[in-house]
Write a protein that holds these residues in place. Structure first.
Motif, short mmCIF file in Angstrom:
data_model
loop_
_atom_site.label_atom_id
_atom_site.label_comp_id
_atom_site.label_asym_id
_atom_site.label_seq_id
_atom_site.Cartn_x
_atom_site.Cartn_y
_atom_site.Cartn_z
N MET A 20 6.31 -6.98 11.70
CA MET A 20 5.82 -5.63 11.47
C MET A 20 6.05 -5.25 10.00
SD MET A 20 6.64 -2.28 13.65
CE MET A 20 7.57 -1.01 12.88
N GLN A 21 5.02 -4.80 9.38
CA GLN A 21 5.15 -4.40 7.98
C GLN A 21 5.55 -2.93 7.89
OE1 GLN A 21 1.26 -5.59 6.30
NE2 GLN A 21 2.51 -6.67 4.83
N THR A 22 6.47 -2.64 6.99
CA THR A 22 6.85 -1.24 6.77
C THR A 22 5.86 -0.62 5.80
OG1 THR A 22 8.24 -1.71 4.84
CG2 THR A 22 9.30 -1.85 7.03
N ARG A 23 5.90 0.69 5.73
CA ARG A 23 5.03 1.41 4.78
C ARG A 23 5.36 0.98 3.35
NH1 ARG A 23 5.59 4.79 9.14
NH2 ARG A 23 3.68 5.85 9.82
N GLU A 24 6.64 0.75 3.09
CA GLU A 24 7.05 0.33 1.74
C GLU A 24 6.46 -1.05 1.41
OE1 GLU A 24 11.05 -0.43 -0.94
OE2 GLU A 24 11.24 0.62 0.96
N ASP A 25 6.49 -1.98 2.38
CA ASP A 25 5.89 -3.31 2.16
C ASP A 25 4.41 -3.17 1.86
OD1 ASP A 25 8.31 -4.56 2.76
OD2 ASP A 25 7.77 -4.90 4.87
N ILE A 26 3.75 -2.32 2.64
CA ILE A 26 2.30 -2.13 2.45
C ILE A 26 2.02 -1.53 1.09
CG2 ILE A 26 0.27 -0.88 3.29
CD1 ILE A 26 1.59 -1.15 6.14
N PHE A 27 2.82 -0.53 0.69
CA PHE A 27 2.63 0.07 -0.63
C PHE A 27 2.80 -0.96 -1.74
CE2 PHE A 27 4.63 1.91 -4.46
CZ PHE A 27 3.54 2.62 -4.92
N ASN A 28 3.84 -1.77 -1.66
CA ASN A 28 4.08 -2.78 -2.69
C ASN A 28 2.94 -3.79 -2.76
OD1 ASN A 28 6.53 -1.67 -3.52
ND2 ASN A 28 7.68 -2.81 -1.98
N THR A 29 2.45 -4.21 -1.60
CA THR A 29 1.31 -5.14 -1.57
C THR A 29 0.07 -4.49 -2.13
OG1 THR A 29 2.25 -6.26 0.36
CG2 THR A 29 -0.10 -6.59 -0.05
N LEU A 30 -0.16 -3.23 -1.76
CA LEU A 30 -1.32 -2.49 -2.24
C LEU A 30 -1.25 -2.28 -3.75
CD1 LEU A 30 -3.91 -0.91 -1.68
CD2 LEU A 30 -2.48 1.08 -1.20
N ARG A 31 -0.07 -1.92 -4.25
CA ARG A 31 0.10 -1.73 -5.69
C ARG A 31 -0.20 -3.03 -6.43
NH1 ARG A 31 5.73 -0.25 -6.83
NH2 ARG A 31 5.92 -2.49 -6.53
N ASP A 32 0.31 -4.14 -5.93
CA ASP A 32 0.04 -5.44 -6.55
C ASP A 32 -1.45 -5.74 -6.55
OD1 ASP A 32 2.77 -5.69 -6.90
OD2 ASP A 32 3.03 -7.11 -5.25
N ALA A 33 -2.13 -5.40 -5.46
CA ALA A 33 -3.57 -5.64 -5.36
C ALA A 33 -4.33 -4.78 -6.37
CB ALA A 33 -4.07 -5.35 -3.95
N LEU A 34 -3.94 -3.52 -6.51
CA LEU A 34 -4.61 -2.63 -7.47
C LEU A 34 -4.42 -3.13 -8.89
CD1 LEU A 34 -3.66 0.76 -5.82
CD2 LEU A 34 -5.98 -0.15 -6.04
N VAL A 35 -3.24 -3.64 -9.18
CA VAL A 35 -2.96 -4.19 -10.52
C VAL A 35 -3.81 -5.44 -10.74
CG1 VAL A 35 -1.20 -5.32 -11.93
CG2 VAL A 35 -0.65 -3.22 -10.69
N GLU A 36 -3.83 -6.33 -9.75
CA GLU A 36 -4.56 -7.59 -9.87
C GLU A 36 -6.07 -7.37 -9.92
OE1 GLU A 36 -5.59 -11.31 -6.95
OE2 GLU A 36 -3.58 -10.44 -6.79
#
Length: 84
Positions: A1-17
């Protein structure tokens, strides 16, 4: 299960990339369209990226409702944790 924090970090990395954004400019309160200058084509790319990461697709109708980074985090959270 992914936490909201995990999702945010993944999303932030995706936006940067994907969009070459400054990680420091991305917060939960950031408006995708006004603050981060994401356009509709970028949004489609982001949906596709999320699908590749999670194996699940956010419904276009649901994505139309998102305005902030937090809205995306919540949508992905509901997608990957349907019982939550």
């Amino acid at each position: 299960m992914q936490t909201r924090e995990d999702i945010f970090n993944t999303l932030r990395d995706a936006l940067v990339e994907l969009f070459e954004l400054d990680p420091a400019s991305i917060s939960l309160e950031s408006n995708l369209y006004q603050d981060l200058e994401i356009d509709s084509i970028d949004a489609v790319d982001l949906i596709d990226h999320i699908k590749r990461q999670t194996g699940k697709k956010i419904a276009a109708d649901e994505f139309k409702a998102v305005r902030t980074v937090n809205d995306v985090v919540e949508a992905v959270y509901r997608l990957v944790n349907p019982a939550a």
